[in-house]
Design a protein around this motif. Structure first.
Motif, mmCIF file in Angstrom:
data_model
loop_
_atom_site.group_PDB
_atom_site.id
_atom_site.type_symbol
_atom_site.label_atom_id
_atom_site.label_comp_id
_atom_site.label_asym_id
_atom_site.label_seq_id
_atom_site.Cartn_x
_atom_site.Cartn_y
_atom_site.Cartn_z
ATOM 1 N N PRO A 1 0.844 -1.197 0.000
ATOM 2 C CA PRO A 1 0.000 0.000 0.000
ATOM 3 C C PRO A 1 0.877 1.245 0.000
ATOM 4 O O PRO A 1 1.980 1.236 0.562
ATOM 5 N N PHE A 2 0.382 2.306 -0.614
ATOM 6 C CA PHE A 2 1.164 3.535 -0.656
ATOM 7 C C PHE A 2 0.256 4.754 -0.736
ATOM 8 O O PHE A 2 -0.725 4.774 -1.473
ATOM 9 N N ARG A 3 0.611 5.754 0.055
ATOM 10 C CA ARG A 3 0.028 7.088 -0.061
ATOM 11 C C ARG A 3 1.117 8.070 0.360
ATOM 12 O O ARG A 3 1.890 7.780 1.264
ATOM 13 N N TRP A 4 1.172 9.219 -0.317
ATOM 14 C CA TRP A 4 2.195 10.189 0.051
ATOM 15 C C TRP A 4 2.050 10.544 1.523
ATOM 16 O O TRP A 4 0.951 10.735 2.021
ATOM 17 N N ALA A 5 3.178 10.619 2.195
ATOM 18 C CA ALA A 5 3.201 10.785 3.647
ATOM 19 C C ALA A 5 2.485 12.054 4.094
ATOM 20 O O ALA A 5 2.604 13.104 3.461
ATOM 21 N N SER A 6 1.748 11.923 5.187
ATOM 22 C CA SER A 6 1.038 13.056 5.780
ATOM 23 C C SER A 6 1.289 13.070 7.281
ATOM 24 O O SER A 6 0.700 12.260 8.003
ATOM 25 N N ILE B 1 4.629 5.613 7.910
ATOM 26 C CA ILE B 1 4.693 6.886 7.195
ATOM 27 C C ILE B 1 4.104 6.785 5.797
ATOM 28 O O ILE B 1 3.347 7.660 5.366
ATOM 29 N N TRP B 2 4.436 5.717 5.062
ATOM 30 C CA TRP B 2 4.104 5.627 3.639
ATOM 31 C C TRP B 2 2.979 4.656 3.312
ATOM 32 O O TRP B 2 2.481 4.658 2.184
ATOM 33 N N GLY B 3 2.571 3.836 4.265
ATOM 34 C CA GLY B 3 1.583 2.804 3.964
ATOM 35 C C GLY B 3 0.160 3.294 3.826
ATOM 36 O O GLY B 3 -0.702 2.567 3.331
ATOM 37 N N GLY B 4 -0.123 4.515 4.282
ATOM 38 C CA GLY B 4 -1.430 5.112 4.052
ATOM 39 C C GLY B 4 -2.516 4.755 5.031
ATOM 40 O O GLY B 4 -3.653 5.202 4.881
ATOM 41 N N GLU B 5 -2.204 3.961 6.056
ATOM 42 C CA GLU B 5 -3.247 3.573 7.004
ATOM 43 C C GLU B 5 -3.580 4.682 7.987
ATOM 44 O O GLU B 5 -4.696 4.742 8.505
ATOM 45 N N VAL B 6 -2.621 5.550 8.268
ATOM 46 C CA VAL B 6 -2.850 6.633 9.225
ATOM 47 C C VAL B 6 -2.377 7.950 8.619
ATOM 48 O O VAL B 6 -1.490 7.982 7.763
ATOM 49 N N THR B 7 -2.996 9.034 9.046
ATOM 50 C CA THR B 7 -2.468 10.365 8.824
ATOM 51 C C THR B 7 -1.942 10.871 10.159
ATOM 52 O O THR B 7 -2.215 10.288 11.203
#
Length: 216
Positions: free
Chosen positions: A75-80, A127-133
């Motif tokens: 999984p990936f989402r830009w870090a927030s 940081i990068w997996g997208g499960e949490v902000t």
């Protein structure tokens, strides 16, 4: 015989995140050990690096990250938030950074406690997996450290007690990284041969097999 390699790795690099589970599995299943050497990201080492790149660099980079994550099944989402604050309009970075120095020094502390690779794995997923902000708030980091077999508060205290030593270790890592043959991350250096990028994992393992890589 246990083989060993140097791993140069940054908390701001999604490609470092993408290769880490494969490095964890490699060490779990084979007689090999990573000498973890965390570095500051190039945005901290050379703040004008991205501003001087061709504009196509960033657009391709953003496209390739998602594709590469899909390819390796992560999984990936830009870090927030981003581990390094950036002005995307100008592609520049303020000198004051609230996150990256703490993260990098925690990587040093985790490595000194023999849990470096596990810590990189858990924190990069956070940081990068997208499960949490807001990965930096609450107990997210503490729980990631706990999953890696570490105590976040103890490491933070050790860093606060001797910050210059942790900075010096990162600086030495960065010098060794360039001596190893590249300035980017992830960089794996095995028997003096550099393998740059998460997409060089298979070649790294192939070379290790030529040198007698054995299963545990």
């Amino acid at each position: 015989m246990t083989l060993a390699y140097d791993l140069y790795w940054s908390f701001r690099s999604p490609y470092s995140y993408l290769v880490t589970p494969r490095l964890v599995a490699l060490e779990r299943d084979h007689q090999v050990s990573a000498n973890v050497r965390v570095v500051y990201p190039i945005a901290v080492r050379q703040p004008d690096f991205f501003a001087n790149n061709d504009p196509l660099w960033l657009s391709y980079f953003m496209r390739d990250i998602g594709r590469s994550a899909d390819f390796v099944g992560l999984p990936f989402r830009w870090a927030s938030p981003d581990p390094v604050q950036m002005d995307f309009a100008t592609r520049t970075y303020p000198a004051e950074q609230p996150h990256i120095h703490r993260l990098t020094h925690l990587g040093v502390a985790a490595t000194e406690r023999g849990r470096g690779l596990a810590f990189l794995d858990e924190v990069s997923r956070l940081i990068w997996g997208g499960e949490v902000t807001d990965w930096h708030l609450g107990d997210h980091l503490a729980l990631a450290a706990e999953r890696a077999g570490l105590d976040l508060a103890e490491m933070d205290a050790a860093i606060a007690a001797d910050p210059d030593r942790h900075v010096a270790i990162v600086t030495a890592n960065q010098e060794a990284q360039r001596a190893g043959g590249h300035y980017g991350v992830p960089l794996m250096v095995f028997e003096g041969e550099p393998f740059f990028g998460q997409d060089r994992f298979d070649q790294l393992k192939w070379r290790m097999e030529q040198r007698g890589l054995a299963k545990r």
